[in-house]
Design a protein around this motif. Structure first.
Motif, short mmCIF file in Angstrom:
data_model
loop_
_atom_site.label_atom_id
_atom_site.label_comp_id
_atom_site.label_asym_id
_atom_site.label_seq_id
_atom_site.Cartn_x
_atom_site.Cartn_y
_atom_site.Cartn_z
N ARG A 63 1.15 -1.52 0.14
CA ARG A 63 0.20 0.09 -0.25
C ARG A 63 0.43 1.05 0.11
O ARG A 63 0.10 1.93 0.81
CB ARG A 63 -0.64 -0.03 1.89
CG ARG A 63 -1.95 -1.28 1.39
CD ARG A 63 -3.09 -1.03 2.63
NE ARG A 63 -2.37 -1.68 3.58
CZ ARG A 63 -2.01 -2.77 3.73
NH1 ARG A 63 -1.97 -3.91 3.38
NH2 ARG A 63 -1.18 -3.39 5.12
N ILE A 64 1.62 1.14 -0.63
CA ILE A 64 2.65 2.53 -0.96
C ILE A 64 2.40 3.34 -2.03
O ILE A 64 1.19 2.40 -2.44
CB ILE A 64 4.42 2.00 -0.63
CG1 ILE A 64 5.03 3.25 -1.06
CG2 ILE A 64 4.71 1.51 -2.49
CD1 ILE A 64 6.72 2.41 -1.02
N ASN A 65 2.50 4.36 -1.48
CA ASN A 65 2.16 6.16 -2.05
C ASN A 65 2.54 5.72 -4.60
O ASN A 65 4.07 5.16 -4.14
CB ASN A 65 2.58 7.17 -2.13
CG ASN A 65 1.38 8.28 -2.58
OD1 ASN A 65 1.01 7.79 -3.63
ND2 ASN A 65 1.27 9.34 -2.12
N TYR A 66 2.04 6.22 -5.42
CA TYR A 66 2.63 6.25 -6.61
C TYR A 66 4.22 6.91 -6.49
O TYR A 66 5.33 6.04 -6.92
CB TYR A 66 1.76 6.15 -7.37
CG TYR A 66 1.79 7.72 -7.98
CD1 TYR A 66 2.16 8.80 -8.68
CD2 TYR A 66 0.13 8.34 -6.90
CE1 TYR A 66 1.48 9.66 -8.32
CE2 TYR A 66 0.26 10.16 -6.92
CZ TYR A 66 0.87 10.50 -7.90
OH TYR A 66 0.26 11.88 -8.31
N ARG A 67 3.43 7.98 -6.34
CA ARG A 67 5.33 8.82 -5.80
C ARG A 67 7.12 8.06 -4.91
O ARG A 67 7.08 7.71 -5.62
CB ARG A 67 4.83 10.51 -5.47
CG ARG A 67 4.07 11.05 -5.62
CD ARG A 67 3.83 12.72 -5.47
NE ARG A 67 4.11 13.17 -5.57
CZ ARG A 67 5.51 13.53 -4.30
NH1 ARG A 67 5.11 13.47 -3.00
NH2 ARG A 67 6.36 14.51 -4.53
N TYR A 68 6.14 7.69 -3.92
CA TYR A 68 6.83 7.19 -3.02
C TYR A 68 7.42 5.64 -4.06
O TYR A 68 8.74 5.27 -3.95
CB TYR A 68 7.05 6.56 -1.96
CG TYR A 68 5.76 7.46 -0.92
CD1 TYR A 68 7.01 9.20 -1.17
CD2 TYR A 68 5.29 7.58 -0.02
CE1 TYR A 68 6.40 10.21 -0.30
CE2 TYR A 68 4.45 8.96 0.68
CZ TYR A 68 5.36 9.90 0.20
OH TYR A 68 5.02 11.47 1.19
N ARG A 69 7.01 5.22 -4.51
CA ARG A 69 7.56 3.90 -5.83
C ARG A 69 8.23 4.28 -6.39
O ARG A 69 9.37 3.79 -6.92
CB ARG A 69 6.32 3.18 -6.53
CG ARG A 69 6.30 1.56 -7.03
CD ARG A 69 5.20 0.97 -7.05
NE ARG A 69 4.58 1.65 -8.42
CZ ARG A 69 2.93 2.19 -7.64
NH1 ARG A 69 2.76 2.45 -7.42
NH2 ARG A 69 2.83 2.70 -8.93
N HIS A 70 8.45 5.71 -7.36
CA HIS A 70 8.55 6.09 -8.25
C HIS A 70 9.94 6.11 -8.06
O HIS A 70 11.22 6.43 -8.25
CB HIS A 70 8.08 6.91 -8.70
CG HIS A 70 7.18 6.66 -10.10
ND1 HIS A 70 6.29 7.71 -10.90
CD2 HIS A 70 6.15 4.86 -10.46
CE1 HIS A 70 5.02 7.03 -10.97
NE2 HIS A 70 5.33 6.05 -10.87
N LEU A 71 9.96 6.76 -5.94
CA LEU A 71 11.71 7.28 -5.70
C LEU A 71 11.98 6.06 -5.45
O LEU A 71 12.96 6.14 -6.04
CB LEU A 71 11.15 8.68 -4.46
CG LEU A 71 11.88 8.31 -3.15
CD1 LEU A 71 12.80 9.76 -4.22
CD2 LEU A 71 11.54 8.85 -1.87
N MET A 72 11.49 5.34 -4.69
CA MET A 72 12.48 3.58 -4.97
C MET A 72 12.55 3.52 -6.03
O MET A 72 13.96 3.01 -6.09
CB MET A 72 11.29 2.53 -4.39
CG MET A 72 11.96 1.47 -3.92
SD MET A 72 10.89 0.14 -3.12
CE MET A 72 10.35 0.18 -5.24
N LEU A 73 12.34 3.49 -7.28
CA LEU A 73 12.82 3.27 -8.25
C LEU A 73 13.66 3.51 -9.43
O LEU A 73 14.66 3.12 -10.04
CB LEU A 73 11.39 2.94 -9.70
CG LEU A 73 10.73 2.04 -9.75
CD1 LEU A 73 9.55 2.26 -10.53
CD2 LEU A 73 11.06 0.49 -9.13
N ASN A 74 13.65 5.22 -8.56
CA ASN A 74 15.15 5.86 -9.00
C ASN A 74 16.02 5.28 -7.87
O ASN A 74 17.39 5.72 -9.07
CB ASN A 74 14.36 7.30 -9.12
CG ASN A 74 12.66 8.44 -9.80
OD1 ASN A 74 12.49 8.81 -9.61
ND2 ASN A 74 13.12 7.48 -10.42
#
Length: 315
Positions: A63-74
């Motif tokens: 249940r992670i937010n999409y912005r935080y998931r994109h940060l993790m992928l970066n």
């Protein structure tokens, strides 16, 4: 009838045969014959050479937010020596499961992005299995997709790590500097990394927060596609992204837990900040209600005098 040979004479005979055996032939290699002296290890080779085999496991909670998931992928794109894994349930037993995952993936460190209430992002930075570990609150998140900056660097290249002078003041900042160096520094001659540096990771401390920036190293070239003389002085830095700010909460002696080594006295949880904002908004509403009641009481205590021309035009 033949005489029997004595026992001493029978032992002497095989000894002579051993002496007649030919010497062992040296091994043959592609470069020629190899002597026995070459087989013996040299004194210099006996000393073990340190080789950095750091591997980082990067994962997040459910249940992670999409912005935080994109940060993790970066962050995954910036670290060629990391391994990404499936989402982990953020419960009280997450430390044991994460340590087991780190061991199964044959990693030595872990970056765990934990999202609470769909709003707050916490990042765990841990050395497994013996520790230490740090819990951060992540603020001011800006991913590469949001920023759209002009900087660009090759994927898998090794970064240069730079730290502000504040990291050498207090012992807890020194510990954080060492952990960041081990986790974010790409090992030399890693199979997924490029053998050159073309970007810089900048970690600076402002207001007891660690601010992260990523810059590309831009070098001017001449017509022959080589670095011009004096070009090193003209090098510029172009920001690439992402951006985020780390607010340290606690430093633990173990991996994802254990005795507390340091606790930030200036830390305020996001729940307290939201409750204070609600109280502030509630205070303004209460002030409006009190003002209305005071106005009514004032009107009742001080009634207006009746006008003599008030009933003149009623007919």
């Amino acid at each position: 009838m033949a005489k029997k040979r004595k026992h001493s004479e029978s032992e002497a005979a095989p000894q002579k045969k051993k002496e007649e055996v030919a010497p062992e032939r040296p091994k043959r290699t592609l470069l020629g014959w190899k002597d026995k002296k070459d087989d013996q290890p040299k004194e210099t080779e006996s000393t073990p050479v340190f080789r950095n085999k750091e591997k980082v496991l990067v994962t997040c909670s459910r249940r992670i937010n999409y912005r935080y998931r994109h940060l993790m992928l970066n962050v995954v794109d910036l670290l060629p020596h990391c391994k990404k894994d499936n989402k982990v349930e953020s419960k009280s037993s997450k430390g044991a499961t994460l340590n087991e995952l780190v061991e199964l993936k044959s990693c030595s460190s872990c970056l765990f992005f934990e999202c609470r209430k769909g709003k707050d992002l916490y990042m765990w930075m841990a050395k497994s299995p013996s520790g230490p570990s740090v819990k951060f609150l992540v603020n001011a998140v800006h991913t590469m997709e949001e920023l759209k900056l002009t900087g660009n660097h090759l994927k898998g290249s090794r970064p240069l790590l730079t730290f502000s002078s504040n990291f050498d003041k207090d012992p807890h900042w020194k510990l954080l500097k060492e952990m960041i160096t081990q986790i974010f520094g790409t090992p030399k001659e890693h199979r997924k990394s490029k053998p050159y540096h073309d970007h810089v990771f900048v970690f600076s401390i402002v207001d007891d927060h660690i601010w992260f920036r990523n810059y590309q190293i831009s070098v001017p070239h001449n017509e022959s596609d080589k670095i011009a003389r004096g070009g090193l002085d003209k090098m510029t830095l172009i920001e690439v992204g992402p951006r985020f700010c780390l607010n340290p909460i606690k430093i633990f002696a173990g991996s994802f837990g254990g005795p507390t080594l340091y606790e930030n006295p200036f830390y305020i949880s996001p729940n307290q900040i939201r409750s204070m904002q609600k109280k502030k908004k509630a205070g303004t509403f209460v002030k409006k209600v009190k003002a209305k009641t005071r106005r009514k009481m004032h009107e009742l205590e001080n009634p207006l005098e009746q006008d003599e021309f008030a009933e003149m035009w009623k007919e």
